[in-house]
Write an enzyme that holds these catalytic residues in place. Structure first.
Site, PDB file in Angstrom:
ATOM      1  N   HIS A 133       0.810  -1.224   0.000  1.00 54.61           N
ATOM      2  CA  HIS A 133       0.000   0.000   0.000  1.00 54.61           C
ATOM      3  C   HIS A 133       0.841   1.273   0.000  1.00 54.61           C
ATOM      4  O   HIS A 133       0.317   2.356  -0.150  1.00 54.61           O
ATOM      5  CB  HIS A 133      -0.958   0.029   1.200  1.00 54.61           C
ATOM      6  CG  HIS A 133      -0.279   0.377   2.482  1.00 54.61           C
ATOM      7  ND1 HIS A 133       0.357  -0.555   3.239  1.00 54.61           N
ATOM      8  CD2 HIS A 133      -0.109   1.571   3.107  1.00 54.61           C
ATOM      9  CE1 HIS A 133       0.899   0.051   4.298  1.00 54.61           C
ATOM     10  NE2 HIS A 133       0.628   1.329   4.238  1.00 54.61           N
TER      11      HIS A 133
HETATM   12  C1  UD1 Z   1      -2.502   5.055   5.597  1.00 52.88           C
HETATM   13  C2  UD1 Z   1      -1.359   5.552   6.472  1.00 52.88           C
HETATM   14  C3  UD1 Z   1      -0.343   4.422   6.682  1.00 52.88           C
HETATM   15  C4  UD1 Z   1      -0.994   3.120   7.108  1.00 52.88           C
HETATM   16  C5  UD1 Z   1      -2.075   2.777   6.098  1.00 52.88           C
HETATM   17  C6  UD1 Z   1      -2.772   1.468   6.419  1.00 52.88           C
HETATM   18  C7  UD1 Z   1      -0.743   7.930   6.246  1.00 52.88           C
HETATM   19  C8  UD1 Z   1       0.191   8.893   5.615  1.00 52.88           C
HETATM   20  N1  UD1 Z   1      -0.642   6.665   5.826  1.00 52.88           N
HETATM   21  O1  UD1 Z   1      -2.003   4.863   4.282  1.00 52.88           O
HETATM   22  O2  UD1 Z   1       0.588   4.837   7.662  1.00 52.88           O
HETATM   23  O3  UD1 Z   1      -0.017   2.097   7.157  1.00 52.88           O
HETATM   24  O4  UD1 Z   1      -3.022   3.847   6.079  1.00 52.88           O
HETATM   25  O5  UD1 Z   1      -3.745   1.156   5.485  1.00 52.88           O
HETATM   26  O6  UD1 Z   1      -1.529   8.337   7.077  1.00 52.88           O
HETATM   27  N2  UD1 Z   1      -8.714   4.744   0.207  1.00 52.88           N
HETATM   28  C9  UD1 Z   1      -9.954   4.208  -0.061  1.00 52.88           C
HETATM   29  N3  UD1 Z   1     -10.728   3.792   0.976  1.00 52.88           N
HETATM   30  C10 UD1 Z   1     -10.332   3.882   2.259  1.00 52.88           C
HETATM   31  C11 UD1 Z   1      -9.077   4.427   2.528  1.00 52.88           C
HETATM   32  C12 UD1 Z   1      -8.272   4.845   1.513  1.00 52.88           C
HETATM   33  O7  UD1 Z   1     -10.365   4.116  -1.213  1.00 52.88           O
HETATM   34  O8  UD1 Z   1     -11.090   3.464   3.154  1.00 52.88           O
HETATM   35  C13 UD1 Z   1      -7.830   5.149  -0.895  1.00 52.88           C
HETATM   36  C14 UD1 Z   1      -7.991   6.575  -1.338  1.00 52.88           C
HETATM   37  O9  UD1 Z   1      -7.874   6.622  -2.713  1.00 52.88           O
HETATM   38  C15 UD1 Z   1      -6.799   7.292  -0.746  1.00 52.88           C
HETATM   39  C16 UD1 Z   1      -5.768   6.198  -0.717  1.00 52.88           C
HETATM   40  O10 UD1 Z   1      -6.502   4.982  -0.518  1.00 52.88           O
HETATM   41  O11 UD1 Z   1      -6.402   8.387  -1.498  1.00 52.88           O
HETATM   42  C17 UD1 Z   1      -4.776   6.362   0.358  1.00 52.88           C
HETATM   43  O12 UD1 Z   1      -5.371   6.502   1.625  1.00 52.88           O
HETATM   44  P1  UD1 Z   1      -4.608   7.258   2.799  1.00 52.88           P
HETATM   45  O13 UD1 Z   1      -5.417   7.193   4.003  1.00 52.88           O
HETATM   46  O14 UD1 Z   1      -4.119   8.582   2.357  1.00 52.88           O
HETATM   47  O15 UD1 Z   1      -3.272   6.451   2.997  1.00 52.88           O
HETATM   48  P2  UD1 Z   1      -2.998   4.909   3.043  1.00 52.88           P
HETATM   49  O16 UD1 Z   1      -2.242   4.598   1.824  1.00 52.88           O
HETATM   50  O17 UD1 Z   1      -4.203   4.104   3.356  1.00 52.88           O
END
Ligand code: UD1
Length: 372
Positions: free
Chosen positions: A208
């Site tokens: 991820h």
């Molecule tokens: C986040 C945390 C990371 C953790 C990870 C676990 C930060 C910088 N990163 O990363 O430390 O290890 O979570 O999963 O805070 N999205 C969805 N649905 C969701 C959540 C996310 O579609 O329920 C997608 C969105 O497109 C979003 C992308 O995933 O832009 C990234 O989500 P984000 O929360 O920014 O970071 P993670 O990569 O999940």
């Protein structure tokens, strides 16, 4: 003793898992009122609500529904709402777990209001400031009043950065607390039957990190390397961010399935623990899974160039291979050729505490708040 009012701010999947034992202990403690604030950083059922249900956690007092966005936008939007909430609620203390944008936003909002902060999982370092979690954890550590460190090495890192010894508490890893509490139920989970897997005939893969999945070339390199591993089925619970990237890079679920790569939804806690437990190898870029694989005695191959958990490398439980196909495949061979590897790993000492970190944290929080 007066009732101490604590607000715990979380928003992403791993934060729910590492906070769960503390929340449950606080629920039973008459001297503590612990309220959960969910930022809404993770919003899909599989990334958030499923863990509240599975780990039997009380509902958050509020969900800020911040959702996805760039780092500044996401963090800023959280801070604006958190500031208002903290001004209204006036807690004695704010607790933030881990290293996500939600943790940093919570800590920044609190410090400016002069509310003491307790940071759970203080002190791990990857020493790469291009990784967003490294920025988040460093800044959070430096504005926290109480720093709950999971390992000796984390304490050393904090001391090296000039953090006052008095504010550092070596308590152990709350993820290990969660792990011990759920290991027996997880061991009975039916995920292997559901996915038609046999013990040690498969590997688990998770990805991820933006540095891996946001670059189609890198993602392609990883997937092409996985396709070369003919000895094992690869079970791949796909993070939503990674699912979007896979589609963009042109990977099709059906085509991969024909080649023994099973794409599945993000699993619940028991499901992922059980699948890691019975796997031959765990391939991951997650921080938490490197530790969980070690506790389960399953060799881990980390698809990154650095780790915040060097303890697992020093113990021979984890290998850092980046996304280098040669190194990935030679690790796979090394693991497949060693029949006793799991037995060997299970005998290693555990530097992550005794499973009572959350209990220690709660006692320290109560003591601190009743003094202030
Ligand atoms: C986040 C945390 C990371 C953790 C990870 C676990 C930060 C910088 N990163 O990363 O430390 O290890 O979570 O999963 O805070 N999205 C969805 N649905 C969701 C959540 C996310 O579609 O329920 C997608 C969105 O497109 C979003 C992308 O995933 O832009 C990234 O989500 P984000 O929360 O920014 O970071 P993670 O990569 O999940």
């Amino acid at each position: 003793m007066k009732t101490v009012k604590i607000i715990l701010i979380l928003g992403a999947r791993p934060q729910i898992i590492k906070s769960a034992p503390l929340i449950q202990l606080a629920e039973k403690d008459r001297d503590v009122s612990m309220q959960i604030v969910h930022t809404g950083q993770h919003y899909d059922y599989e990334m958030s609500k499923q863990f509240f249900d599975e780990l039997r956690l009380p509902d958050p007092i509020v969900n800020l529904n911040v959702g996805s966005g760039t780092h500044a936008w996401q963090t800023g939007k959280m801070m604006i709402q958190l500031e208002k909430l903290l001004l209204n609620e006036k807690p004695h203390m704010v607790v933030v777990p881990g290293d996500t944008n939600s943790a940093l936003a919570g800590a920044l909002a609190a410090v400016k209001l002069h509310i003491p902060i307790a940071h759970m999982e203080a002190g791990p370092r990857s020493y790469n400031m291009k990784i967003p979690e490294e920025v988040n954890r460093r800044l959070t550590d430096h504005i926290s009043t109480l720093l709950f460190a999971p390992t000796e090495n984390c304490c050393k890192n904090l001391l090296k950065e000039g953090i006052d010894k008095q504010s550092i508490c070596l308590v152990g890893d709350t993820m290990y607390d969660s792990f011990l509490l759920h290991l027996s139920s997880a061991s009975k989970d039916k995920v292997l039957d559901e996915l038609n897997l046999k013990t040690e005939d498969y590997a688990v893969l998770t990805l991820h990190r933006p540095e891996n999945v946001d670059f189609p070339e890198k993602l392609r390199k990883i997937m092409e390397t996985m396709l070369k591993i003919k000895e094992l089925v690869i079970v791949f619970p796909v993070h939503p961010r990674t699912m979007k990237a896979m589609k963009k890079a042109g990977f099709k679920k059906e085509a991969l399935e024909k080649e023994n790569i099973k794409l599945v939804k993000p699993m619940n806690y028991h499901g992922i623990l059980k699948s890691m437990k019975d796997a031959k190898i765990v391939f991951t870029d997650s921080g938490g899974m490197q530790k969980e694989a070690f506790w389960l005695g399953t060799p881990c191959v980390t698809l990154r160039n650095e780790t915040e958990w060097p303890e697992t490398i020093d113990l021979g439980a984890n290998a850092l291979v980046g996304v280098n196909p040669k190194r990935i495949l030679s690790e796979v061979q090394r693991i497949l050729e060693n029949k006793y590897i799991k037995k060997m790993l299970k005998e290693k000492p555990n530097p992550f505490g005794d499973g009572k970190a959350s209990e220690k944290i709660l006692n320290i929080l109560k003591e601190f708040c009743s003094r202030s």
